[in-house]
Design an enzyme around this catalytic site. Sequence first.
Site, short mmCIF file in Angstrom:
data_model
loop_
_atom_site.label_atom_id
_atom_site.label_comp_id
_atom_site.label_asym_id
_atom_site.label_seq_id
_atom_site.Cartn_x
_atom_site.Cartn_y
_atom_site.Cartn_z
N CYS A 52 6.73 46.58 -2.68
CA CYS A 52 6.73 48.15 -3.26
C CYS A 52 5.67 48.80 -2.62
CB CYS A 52 6.61 47.90 -4.78
SG CYS A 52 6.10 49.32 -5.48
N LYS A 101 10.95 2.94 0.27
CA LYS A 101 11.38 4.44 0.11
C LYS A 101 11.81 4.76 -1.10
CE LYS A 101 11.85 6.88 3.64
NZ LYS A 101 11.22 7.64 4.57
N TYR A 129 -4.90 2.93 7.66
CA TYR A 129 -4.10 1.81 7.54
C TYR A 129 -4.14 0.77 8.64
CZ TYR A 129 -0.31 4.64 9.79
OH TYR A 129 0.13 5.11 10.69
N GLU A 155 0.86 -0.92 -0.02
CA GLU A 155 -0.18 -0.12 -0.12
C GLU A 155 0.95 1.09 0.00
OE1 GLU A 155 -1.53 -1.49 3.89
OE2 GLU A 155 -1.43 0.26 4.66
N CYS A 177 2.13 51.53 -8.73
CA CYS A 177 3.13 50.72 -9.51
C CYS A 177 2.50 49.76 -10.27
CB CYS A 177 3.83 49.67 -8.25
SG CYS A 177 4.90 48.37 -8.96
N CYS A 201 8.75 50.19 -10.75
CA CYS A 201 8.35 51.42 -10.83
C CYS A 201 9.37 52.51 -10.21
CB CYS A 201 6.93 51.73 -10.47
SG CYS A 201 6.90 51.55 -8.64
N CYS A 248 11.78 49.44 -6.15
CA CYS A 248 11.02 48.64 -6.91
C CYS A 248 11.58 48.21 -8.30
CB CYS A 248 9.34 49.01 -7.07
SG CYS A 248 8.57 47.86 -8.13
N LYS A 267 2.85 4.67 0.90
CA LYS A 267 3.19 5.36 2.21
C LYS A 267 2.83 6.74 1.97
CE LYS A 267 7.21 5.42 5.18
NZ LYS A 267 7.10 6.78 5.70
N ASP A 271 2.77 10.43 2.84
CA ASP A 271 3.49 11.41 3.56
C ASP A 271 2.86 12.59 4.25
OD1 ASP A 271 6.10 12.34 4.19
OD2 ASP A 271 6.66 13.44 2.42
#
Length: 676
Positions: free
Chosen positions: A430, A318, A230, A116, A435, A415, A412, A118, A120
Amino acid sequence: MPAKRQAVEREIASLREEIRRHEELYYVHDSPEISDREYDALLARLIELETEHPHLATPDSPTQRVGGRPAEGFAEYVHRRPMLSLDNSYNIEDLRAFDERCRRLADGRPFEYVAELKIDGLSVSVHYEHGTLVRGVTRGDGRRGEDVTQNVRTIRSVPLKLKTTPEQLEKEVEVRGEAYLPRAVFERINLERDEEGQPRFANPRNAAAGTIRQLDPKIVAARRLEMFPYDVIAGERKPFSTHWQSFEWLERAGFRTNPHRALCSTIEEVINFCNQMELKRDRLDYEIDGVVVKVNSTALQDEFGSTSKAPRWAIAYKYPARQATTQVLSVVVQVGRTGALTPVANLQPVLLAGTTVARATLHNEDEIKRLDLRIGDWVLIEKSGEIIPKILKVVESLRTGQEVPFEMPTHCPVCGGLVVRPEGEVVSRCVAADCPAQLKQNILHFASRRAMRIEGLGEALVEQLVETKLVRDVADLYGLALETVAGLERKAEKSASNLIAQIEASKSRDLPQLLYALGIRHVGERTAMLLARHFRSLERLSRATVEEIDDIHEIGLTVAESVRDWFDDPGNLELCDRLRKAGVRTEMEEVAGASASEAFAGKQFVLTGRLETMTRDEARALIEARGGRVTSTVSKKTDYVVAGEEAGSKLDKAQSLGLRIIDEAELKKMAGVDAA
Ligand code: IVH
């Protein structure tokens, strides 16, 4: 008992049963029978009754998923049976060695494996007494976890009440599983954290762990944790003779199990499953880091036993990490819709998990400092959960001394406006009100497919409209004349008139799309939908207090404050007013008349191919608003298949089953909307 009280009790019981059934259809079987709106109405009625009659509220009521009061901290809980970890294997040889060990222990007796995924995430244990969820606990160190019951209740794929409890499970049963966040949710949370100036979660697992330990269950409810179970334990023992049977019971009991699992008689079949799933890995909407292989027979599991850390009857295979090494060629700074400056690394293109990677986001200044990243550095990159890979670390041994440190600009890059990084925040912004970079991103977002859907308003055109100052905010779009657009560079007459028609058509998008399009901080599509359903007009929302917004199921204080702040800005109020005056719909569309709302009652639709004037989501909304339901697979139960352009195998199947196939115009006609 007075008749009135009896009637209330009956209504509560029947609402609970109905809501549970719809939750299971939605979350477990992915096949809803009612629209979100109808579901919300049922839940709202139940909340109302339980608030009026608090003595009738019970811990297994569906209202308990809404998220109660924030906890002070979590109480410790000692697991009756330790939650063990797994031994890891990293290659096929390791798997074969595991198989040999098992065969030795089985001493000639035949046995099977279950392979099955795994997942995460993080493991949680859910306890039921007499079929009712009473406790949810994190794994902690395996012996002691934390009591996170309130948060576990918000996981919709975990039933609050079991549908079936055989005798030996009647008194108490424990279900263990992996809680996780779907990739899309993970990405959304990280975007929100960027905006709030909080550090990002490194991967979906950390995000899930951070979520389950959130003290405010309302935030947990909004984040939408999921769980794949599980393991099933009754008291200190496993109640079924095989692991495979546990899955079958879990499904009967109302859990959503992971569909990818295999019963294998040989290790070769297990290896085959591992290889198959590695190919499918990127297409799953959750992260997996491998496959867990378990001996199927519970008697053999007991016989093989465990070490203090892990069982001898199971192993984790894994998958290799998806990492690569490459060089940083340059760092550029992008300016977002809210003015946030995001540094992005341009990389020497490199192949990683099947795609060529040429860029990686560096998120913010602190992240660059943390990595001590310099232009010219060699870096280790990884793909985990996110679509855009991240930089894990600099390979210092490859430094030549020629690398150049990166400095966040003080002005920025678009601009020239001042860049400010407020105390305590990680994001530099900014702050120039005009802008053009922010304005461009704003307009692109406003016109995007899931917002006001103005097709043809692409990047190049927005660039011209902003630079020529023809458009200074999104309301200006509605004042554009055909001649003006046609006069723009590289704009043919025909495409100019198409664009004007598109802009005109966008005026009738519904309120949720408009709210999302406005780009209010923290208001994503789902929040926009919740706000629109509750307030039903832009005007009413603009007058709502923080408390009124915060009271909405699934909406938290940060969002409520952000919405209020947005409407407190006179410039934004004026913008709303100009949009309304331009003819943009600012009220929620009401389905006209009872007959229209019933037009598709009980009918099942399947959408296939590209529709001409609507997106799939719009077609779905149209059908659902009239009592119909949209499913993804064609079957004998399907009433109508709506076929657009380039419809594929679904259309073939519909034809072979002799189903009623209609086009978009016919759908609109049946729905009672103008098909012109
Ligand atoms: S079985 C005694 N099955 O992996 C058996 N674990 O590295 C214990 N995990 O702590 C676990 N998916 O959090 C099992 N299908 C799965 C799993 C799974 C993810 C996690 C679980 C465990 C960790 C061990």
